[in-house]
Design a protein around this motif. Structure first.
Motif, PDB file in Angstrom:
ATOM      1  N   TRP A 273       0.905  -1.394  -0.066  1.00 39.84           N
ATOM      2  CA  TRP A 273      -0.070   0.004   0.007  1.00 39.84           C
ATOM      3  C   TRP A 273       0.698   1.217   0.011  1.00 39.84           C
ATOM      4  O   TRP A 273       0.671   2.256  -0.677  1.00 39.84           O
ATOM      5  CB  TRP A 273      -1.133  -0.031   1.162  1.00 39.84           C
ATOM      6  N   TYR A 274       1.845   1.282   0.976  1.00 41.68           N
ATOM      7  CA  TYR A 274       2.714   2.380   1.155  1.00 41.68           C
ATOM      8  C   TYR A 274       3.493   2.715  -0.420  1.00 41.68           C
ATOM      9  O   TYR A 274       3.672   3.838  -0.785  1.00 41.68           O
ATOM     10  CB  TYR A 274       3.566   2.197   2.097  1.00 41.68           C
TER      11      TYR A 274
ATOM     12  N   LEU B 214       0.290  11.609   2.942  1.00 39.96           N
ATOM     13  CA  LEU B 214       1.358  10.688   2.798  1.00 39.96           C
ATOM     14  C   LEU B 214       0.912   9.468   3.551  1.00 39.96           C
ATOM     15  O   LEU B 214       0.816   9.558   4.532  1.00 39.96           O
ATOM     16  CB  LEU B 214       2.590  11.126   2.750  1.00 39.96           C
ATOM     17  N   PHE B 215       0.792   8.365   2.754  1.00 38.35           N
ATOM     18  CA  PHE B 215       0.718   7.115   3.541  1.00 38.35           C
ATOM     19  C   PHE B 215      -0.496   6.875   4.387  1.00 38.35           C
ATOM     20  O   PHE B 215      -0.288   6.035   5.317  1.00 38.35           O
ATOM     21  CB  PHE B 215       2.100   6.687   4.144  1.00 38.35           C
ATOM     22  N   LEU B 216      -1.540   7.523   4.282  1.00 36.81           N
ATOM     23  CA  LEU B 216      -2.530   7.405   4.834  1.00 36.81           C
ATOM     24  C   LEU B 216      -3.337   6.298   4.493  1.00 36.81           C
ATOM     25  O   LEU B 216      -3.544   5.960   3.569  1.00 36.81           O
ATOM     26  CB  LEU B 216      -3.587   8.595   4.759  1.00 36.81           C
ATOM     27  N   THR B 217      -3.950   5.467   5.669  1.00 37.83           N
ATOM     28  CA  THR B 217      -4.791   4.079   5.282  1.00 37.83           C
ATOM     29  C   THR B 217      -6.098   4.127   5.770  1.00 37.83           C
ATOM     30  O   THR B 217      -6.464   5.265   6.706  1.00 37.83           O
ATOM     31  CB  THR B 217      -3.844   2.984   6.249  1.00 37.83           C
ATOM     32  N   GLN B 218      -6.755   3.035   5.431  1.00 32.10           N
ATOM     33  CA  GLN B 218      -8.243   3.439   5.708  1.00 32.10           C
ATOM     34  C   GLN B 218      -8.561   3.046   7.172  1.00 32.10           C
ATOM     35  O   GLN B 218      -9.389   3.479   7.830  1.00 32.10           O
ATOM     36  CB  GLN B 218      -8.896   2.255   4.846  1.00 32.10           C
TER      37      GLN B 218
ATOM     38  N   THR C 114      -8.123   7.486  -2.920  1.00 35.43           N
ATOM     39  CA  THR C 114      -8.141   6.279  -2.576  1.00 35.43           C
ATOM     40  C   THR C 114      -8.752   5.680  -1.466  1.00 35.43           C
ATOM     41  O   THR C 114      -8.568   4.529  -1.119  1.00 35.43           O
ATOM     42  CB  THR C 114      -6.669   5.922  -2.557  1.00 35.43           C
ATOM     43  N   LEU C 115      -9.281   6.549  -0.409  1.00 40.60           N
ATOM     44  CA  LEU C 115      -9.753   6.099   0.786  1.00 40.60           C
ATOM     45  C   LEU C 115     -11.530   6.348   0.714  1.00 40.60           C
ATOM     46  O   LEU C 115     -11.826   7.328  -0.068  1.00 40.60           O
ATOM     47  CB  LEU C 115      -9.264   6.747   1.816  1.00 40.60           C
ATOM     48  N   LYS C 116     -12.206   5.528   1.495  1.00 37.55           N
ATOM     49  CA  LYS C 116     -13.648   5.762   1.470  1.00 37.55           C
ATOM     50  C   LYS C 116     -13.926   6.460   2.840  1.00 37.55           C
ATOM     51  O   LYS C 116     -13.261   6.100   3.950  1.00 37.55           O
ATOM     52  CB  LYS C 116     -14.227   4.532   1.517  1.00 37.55           C
ATOM     53  N   ARG C 117     -15.027   7.337   2.731  1.00 36.88           N
ATOM     54  CA  ARG C 117     -15.384   7.869   4.124  1.00 36.88           C
ATOM     55  C   ARG C 117     -16.231   6.972   4.833  1.00 36.88           C
ATOM     56  O   ARG C 117     -17.174   6.301   4.376  1.00 36.88           O
ATOM     57  CB  ARG C 117     -16.391   9.200   3.449  1.00 36.88           C
TER      58      ARG C 117
ATOM     59  N   ASP D  65      -5.094  21.708   8.118  1.00 32.89           N
ATOM     60  CA  ASP D  65      -4.405  21.584   6.811  1.00 32.89           C
ATOM     61  C   ASP D  65      -3.147  20.306   7.025  1.00 32.89           C
ATOM     62  O   ASP D  65      -2.204  20.742   7.351  1.00 32.89           O
ATOM     63  CB  ASP D  65      -3.855  22.599   6.191  1.00 32.89           C
ATOM     64  N   LEU D  66      -3.822  19.052   6.370  1.00 29.00           N
ATOM     65  CA  LEU D  66      -2.906  18.129   6.507  1.00 29.00           C
ATOM     66  C   LEU D  66      -2.255  17.585   5.081  1.00 29.00           C
ATOM     67  O   LEU D  66      -1.908  16.263   5.093  1.00 29.00           O
ATOM     68  CB  LEU D  66      -3.561  16.888   7.349  1.00 29.00           C
ATOM     69  N   ARG D  67      -2.447  18.389   4.039  1.00 30.18           N
ATOM     70  CA  ARG D  67      -1.917  18.015   2.685  1.00 30.18           C
ATOM     71  C   ARG D  67      -0.329  17.786   2.829  1.00 30.18           C
ATOM     72  O   ARG D  67       0.224  18.445   3.411  1.00 30.18           O
ATOM     73  CB  ARG D  67      -2.332  19.085   1.931  1.00 30.18           C
ATOM     74  N   SER D  68      -0.145  16.721   2.011  1.00 28.06           N
ATOM     75  CA  SER D  68       1.199  16.253   1.775  1.00 28.06           C
ATOM     76  C   SER D  68       1.957  16.066   3.561  1.00 28.06           C
ATOM     77  O   SER D  68       3.148  15.824   3.487  1.00 28.06           O
ATOM     78  CB  SER D  68       1.942  17.378   1.258  1.00 28.06           C
ATOM     79  N   ALA D  69       1.176  15.862   4.509  1.00 29.60           N
ATOM     80  CA  ALA D  69       1.636  15.544   5.643  1.00 29.60           C
ATOM     81  C   ALA D  69       2.041  13.837   5.490  1.00 29.60           C
ATOM     82  O   ALA D  69       1.156  13.109   5.040  1.00 29.60           O
ATOM     83  CB  ALA D  69       0.729  15.893   6.948  1.00 29.60           C
ATOM     84  N   ASP D  70       3.092  13.606   6.378  1.00 34.27           N
ATOM     85  CA  ASP D  70       3.490  11.988   6.376  1.00 34.27           C
ATOM     86  C   ASP D  70       3.010  11.675   7.552  1.00 34.27           C
ATOM     87  O   ASP D  70       3.161  11.860   8.876  1.00 34.27           O
ATOM     88  CB  ASP D  70       5.112  12.115   6.380  1.00 34.27           C
TER      89      ASP D  70
END
Length: 288
Positions: free
Chosen positions: A118-119, A257-261, A278-281, A232-237
């Motif tokens: 996934w990563y 970055l690398f956020l998972t469901q 790529t993720l569901k609400r 604002d967590l855009r591009s946050a690892d």
């Protein structure tokens, strides 16, 4: 050898749980203790009392209200169907009890490998990672090769060593993606850049409402119950960050970055929360 599965595609379909093609492995192989996440104790290898004969959960729609919130957060990254239909060729542990222990042992190993995939898939989708594209592709191929192994080969896989090798590339990807987003070295005076270096930080219950965390290094940070409303967590690892009960209402995680469901499922959000496509609400967000 188990039948070869198709290589994983960018849409990550093979890295998403397909419970209809799994033998309820997360409901059997794993252990859990009575807590706020689980209503009862269960030993590893013992089927959950809610598991039905068709490997479906008997209380799936009511898991959270019946004390099984942990089940709604867990994500196998598609390892369940891979082990069930690939590694063991569609023969379940009830049909062949002699393979049960081996199947249950292989499942968590496969999950770790799928998590790495996934990563790696995320990393390869980032244009900024072009300088190491060949290395990322090689690491993905090597990881996929490990997932194609026999049960015996998988059981002997040194996942920790492989993860360490892959992590070098993930760290490099993070640096390339976050470059120029206020994540460089601080000026020693508490400047903005220094504030964004929060790897492994204890931010439990932190007040970060509306915070500018664009490009922040939050790898392994403890954000349990943190107030990230409108942040604002855009591009946050966020690899390995603990987001349990973190308030993400109105937060922007568009290209985090690398956020998972699993991380998203563990947090609190609303219709205003912006997630990667790529993720569901999570459906339970509507009831919070």
């Amino acid at each position: 050898m188990p039948p070869e599965l198709p290589l994983l595609q960018d849409d990550r379909a093979a890295l998403r749980a397909d419970c209809g093609n799994c033998f309820g492995l997360c409901c059997v192989a794993l252990a859990f203790s009575a807590s706020s996440d689980f209503a009862v104790n269960k030993d590893a290898g013992k089927p959950c009392t809610n598991l039905q004969t068709d490997f479906r959960c008997g209380i799936h729609r009511d898991l959270r209200t019946k004390g099984f919130r942990g089940c709604t957060v867990y994500d196998c990254f598609g390892a369940g169907q891979h082990v069930s239909q690939g590694t063991f060729d569609g023969t379940d542990w009830r049909q062949d009890p002699a393979t049960a222990r081996q199947m249950f042992d292989v499942f968590p190993i496969m999950r770790q490998l799928h998590e790495l995939l996934w990563y790696l898939t995320d990393a390869q989708s980032r244009p900024q990672a072009a300088p190491i594209a060949a290395e990322l592709k090689k690491a993905q191929a090597a990881t996929e090769q490990l997932t194609q192994g026999t049960p015996e080969a998988l059981a002997e896989t040194d996942v920790a060593a492989h993860r360490q090798d892959v992590n070098v590339l993930l760290l490099r990807t993070s640096e390339l993606v976050r470059k120029g987003k206020g994540n460089g070295k601080g000026n020693g005076k508490g400047g903005k850049k220094k504030q964004k270096q929060r790897r492994g930080a204890d931010l439990i219950g932190a007040r970060l409402r509306g915070a500018d965390l664009n490009g922040a290094d939050l790898r392994g940070a403890y954000l349990i119950g943190a107030d990230l409303n409108g942040a604002d967590l855009r591009s946050a690892d966020l690899i390995g960050a603990d987001l349990r009960d973190a308030d993400l209402r109105g937060a922007d995680l568009t290209d985090a970055l690398f956020l998972t469901q699993s991380q998203v499922n563990a947090a609190k959000g609303d219709q205003a929360t912006k997630l990667p496509n790529t993720l569901k609400r999570p459906s339970h967000w509507d009831t919070l």
